[in-house]
Motif scaffolding. Structure first.
Motif, PDB file in Angstrom:
ATOM      1  N   ARG B 128       0.833  -1.204   0.000  1.00 54.34           N
ATOM      2  CA  ARG B 128       0.000   0.000   0.000  1.00 54.34           C
ATOM      3  C   ARG B 128       0.865   1.251   0.000  1.00 54.34           C
ATOM      4  NH1 ARG B 128      -3.683   0.549   4.953  1.00 54.34           N
ATOM      5  NH2 ARG B 128      -1.609   0.830   5.832  1.00 54.34           N
ATOM      6  N   ARG B 135      -3.706   1.334  -2.665  1.00 49.95           N
ATOM      7  CA  ARG B 135      -4.105   2.389  -1.743  1.00 49.95           C
ATOM      8  C   ARG B 135      -5.540   2.820  -2.020  1.00 49.95           C
ATOM      9  NH1 ARG B 135       0.774   5.036  -1.516  1.00 49.95           N
ATOM     10  NH2 ARG B 135       0.283   6.268  -3.349  1.00 49.95           N
ATOM     11  N   TRP B 138      -8.123   0.064  -1.134  1.00 45.78           N
ATOM     12  CA  TRP B 138      -8.286  -0.049   0.303  1.00 45.78           C
ATOM     13  C   TRP B 138      -9.067   1.139   0.848  1.00 45.78           C
ATOM     14  CZ3 TRP B 138      -8.420  -3.844   3.457  1.00 45.78           C
ATOM     15  CH2 TRP B 138      -8.451  -3.598   4.830  1.00 45.78           C
ATOM     16  N   ALA B 139      -8.767   2.315   0.325  1.00 47.92           N
ATOM     17  CA  ALA B 139      -9.468   3.523   0.771  1.00 47.92           C
ATOM     18  C   ALA B 139     -10.968   3.408   0.508  1.00 47.92           C
ATOM     19  CB  ALA B 139      -8.893   4.756   0.076  1.00 47.92           C
ATOM     20  N   LEU B 142     -12.517   0.854   2.944  1.00 44.76           N
ATOM     21  CA  LEU B 142     -12.574   1.458   4.265  1.00 44.76           C
ATOM     22  C   LEU B 142     -13.699   2.477   4.335  1.00 44.76           C
ATOM     23  CD1 LEU B 142     -10.828   0.909   6.699  1.00 44.76           C
ATOM     24  CD2 LEU B 142      -9.461   2.921   6.125  1.00 44.76           C
ATOM     25  N   GLU B 143     -13.849   3.233   3.286  1.00 42.30           N
ATOM     26  CA  GLU B 143     -14.903   4.253   3.246  1.00 42.30           C
ATOM     27  C   GLU B 143     -16.281   3.618   3.441  1.00 42.30           C
ATOM     28  OE1 GLU B 143     -14.729   7.577   3.122  1.00 42.30           O
ATOM     29  OE2 GLU B 143     -16.918   7.753   3.071  1.00 42.30           O
ATOM     30  N   ARG B 169     -18.849  10.424  12.121  1.00 39.46           N
ATOM     31  CA  ARG B 169     -17.896  10.017  11.093  1.00 39.46           C
ATOM     32  C   ARG B 169     -16.465   9.970  11.640  1.00 39.46           C
ATOM     33  NH1 ARG B 169     -16.778   9.244   5.809  1.00 39.46           N
ATOM     34  NH2 ARG B 169     -14.745  10.002   5.146  1.00 39.46           N
ATOM     35  N   ASP B 170     -16.103  10.977  12.400  1.00 37.27           N
ATOM     36  CA  ASP B 170     -14.749  10.984  12.966  1.00 37.27           C
ATOM     37  C   ASP B 170     -14.544   9.795  13.895  1.00 37.27           C
ATOM     38  OD1 ASP B 170     -13.938  13.237  11.607  1.00 37.27           O
ATOM     39  OD2 ASP B 170     -14.534  14.624  13.183  1.00 37.27           O
ATOM     40  N   LEU B 171     -15.573   9.514  14.679  1.00 37.99           N
ATOM     41  CA  LEU B 171     -15.487   8.373  15.592  1.00 37.99           C
ATOM     42  C   LEU B 171     -15.320   7.080  14.790  1.00 37.99           C
ATOM     43  CD1 LEU B 171     -15.627   7.319  18.446  1.00 37.99           C
ATOM     44  CD2 LEU B 171     -18.129   7.408  18.327  1.00 37.99           C
ATOM     45  N   ILE B 173     -14.096   6.695  11.824  1.00 35.45           N
ATOM     46  CA  ILE B 173     -12.756   6.640  11.223  1.00 35.45           C
ATOM     47  C   ILE B 173     -11.731   6.199  12.255  1.00 35.45           C
ATOM     48  CG2 ILE B 173     -10.870   8.042  10.297  1.00 35.45           C
ATOM     49  CD1 ILE B 173     -13.001   9.776   8.920  1.00 35.45           C
ATOM     50  N   ALA B 174     -11.808   6.802  13.423  1.00 33.25           N
ATOM     51  CA  ALA B 174     -10.828   6.482  14.462  1.00 33.25           C
ATOM     52  C   ALA B 174     -10.901   5.007  14.850  1.00 33.25           C
ATOM     53  CB  ALA B 174     -11.047   7.368  15.686  1.00 33.25           C
ATOM     54  N   SER B 177      -9.722   2.708  12.043  1.00 31.01           N
ATOM     55  CA  SER B 177      -8.265   2.826  11.912  1.00 31.01           C
ATOM     56  C   SER B 177      -7.567   2.021  12.992  1.00 31.01           C
ATOM     57  CB  SER B 177      -7.833   4.292  12.022  1.00 31.01           C
ATOM     58  OG  SER B 177      -8.418   5.050  10.982  1.00 31.01           O
ATOM     59  N   MET B 178      -8.105   2.129  14.186  1.00 26.43           N
ATOM     60  CA  MET B 178      -7.521   1.360  15.283  1.00 26.43           C
ATOM     61  C   MET B 178      -7.535  -0.127  14.954  1.00 26.43           C
ATOM     62  SD  MET B 178      -8.771   1.030  19.236  1.00 26.43           S
ATOM     63  CE  MET B 178     -10.402   0.410  18.795  1.00 26.43           C
ATOM     64  N   GLU B 180      -7.674  -1.649  12.124  1.00 22.90           N
ATOM     65  CA  GLU B 180      -6.742  -1.992  11.053  1.00 22.90           C
ATOM     66  C   GLU B 180      -5.330  -2.141  11.573  1.00 22.90           C
ATOM     67  OE1 GLU B 180      -6.843   0.644   7.629  1.00 22.90           O
ATOM     68  OE2 GLU B 180      -4.718   0.231   7.296  1.00 22.90           O
ATOM     69  N   ARG B 181      -4.881  -1.127  12.293  1.00 18.04           N
ATOM     70  CA  ARG B 181      -3.495  -1.140  12.775  1.00 18.04           C
ATOM     71  C   ARG B 181      -3.257  -2.230  13.817  1.00 18.04           C
ATOM     72  NH1 ARG B 181       1.116  -1.846  12.991  1.00 18.04           N
ATOM     73  NH2 ARG B 181       2.709  -0.432  13.744  1.00 18.04           N
TER      74      ARG B 181
END
Lengths: 223, 223
Positions: B128, B135, B138-139, B142-143, B169-171, B173-174, B177-178, B180-181
């Motif tokens: 990626r 990229r 995946w984006a 994820l969206e 939305r921000d929540l 995403i966060a 993201s968590m 995924e990582r």
DNA sequence: ACCCCAGTCAACACCATGTCGACTCCGATC
DNA sequence: GATCGGAGTCGACATGGTGTTGACTGGGGT
């Protein structure tokens, strides 16, 4: 932040094979060139020749200073993480004073430093996939931060400010991982991302709710 | 899960330049070889020649089926995300029934699928950094997931089960993201990571506290 | 006057990617 | 039953980046 300073400490000579005479400025020139080129193209598109020419030397001479392209990035990363360690140092010791303010300060400082070196950070994330050395260095840095957060969470629980729950280490890993990935997306402008001006508050909110189950943790010791 | 199915839909012919005769099994052989080789060495260490020989063809012939090595991985990724979409479909529609159980089910299903294809997922994370196509795909994936979670959070807030706070939305995403990582670290066994058997519960805990400010969200509508 | 060595580079060897052109089947067409 | 076209195949080549070798220079120490 004292434990395991090995990465930077144990490998004092990553660039420059040894010795210490004039060519120090050449080494600096290579580093500066890398940082400059990174500003407008991805690491993978920069060849060793670009780095060498940018520093006013030939490609073979580059190898006199660094064993590979990745080693340059590694040195750059070293600087950034050192800066971050310094900026973060001690913030968590004064947590009980005002937990929300201190956690926010911690996150905001990291944000400022990563944002200030976004090209380097982004490049490192790119090569982390292919370069074991970068992976190892990043893992060690992360481990220090995880440990610091873990200790802080345990302290907050001990003083009765935070409820029990997940093992503190797992919580620390999850939250640090979130920050890493969210910052990456924000700085890369890549896929779903939090706006840069909001990201500190978004992360802070999740940290506080995950640790305290509220966004307004208590200031004074409970008992 | 209906919106923006473009990635897979709009590029129906990523592998194989066109036409549809016998060589279908060759294409499958390449894919299978890739998955097999990925099991014991990183994507970057696999050459097109390895893929071709593994599938019993020569390197130029490989290009008849795929435009590049990355395209093979992209096809593999496509399959995995499709599987994940299927597995996740609808779980969030029945959230109010038992929020904790449903969120757990969602996370557990993703965990099972990513874990079952960890080599592919890990390889994708690796490239990626260097491949815009991966990229982008995946984006987009994820969206979709972010949107689904965002809608679920908004629904929970509307029925009074979750408190207001961060933009949904921000929540979303966060939290995504968590995950995924954290999964990446767990599956890669790379740096600080949560143990594989604990990871679903760790993630779930952070999701619940971030969304509901408690690990035991209410089952019945509030009013 | 000599030597050593940090610093330098032209030239080379290597390897992976991607392309070109020619070849072989095989089914469709007249 | 000749021939034609296209799917499928590969040998050979061009390209471009990496890492190495071996020879050269210049200045500080003896």
């Amino acid at each position: 932040m004292s434990p395991a300073r090995t990465p930077t400490g144990a490998a004092p000579t990553r660039g420059r094979r040894a010795g210490r005479s004039t060519g120090d400025d050449r080494e600096a020139a290579i580093l500066a060139t890398a940082e400059r080129l990174l500003r407008d193209r991805p690491f993978g598109d920069i060849s060793i020749d670009d780095l060498a020419r940018g520093a006013g030397i030939s490609r073979p001479t580059f190898y006199f200073y660094f064993p590979s392209k990745d080693a340059v990035l590694l040195t750059l990363l070293d600087r950034v993480t050192e800066e971050a360690d310094t900026a973060a140092g001690g913030v968590l010791d004064r947590l009980a004073e005002d937990p929300r303010a201190r956690w926010r300060e911690l996150i905001a400082r990291f944000h400022a430093i990563f944002g200030g070196h976004r090209d380097v950070v982004l490049a490192c994330a790119q090569v982390r996939g292919t370069n074991p050395e970068v992976r190892r260095l990043w893992a060690e840095v992360l481990e220090r931060w995880v440990r610091a957060v873990q200790a802080a969470v345990e302290a907050e629980r001990a003083r009765g400010a935070a409820p029990d729950g997940l093992p503190a280490r797992d919580l620390a890993i999850a939250l640090n991982s979130m920050n890493e990935r969210v910052w990456y997306a924000t700085f890369a402008g890549d896929g779903p991302a939090v706006a840069e001006r909001d990201v500190v508050d978004v992360l802070l909110d999740v940290w506080l709710t995950a640790i305290y189950h509220t966004t307004t943790p208590p200031l004074a010791p409970a008992d």
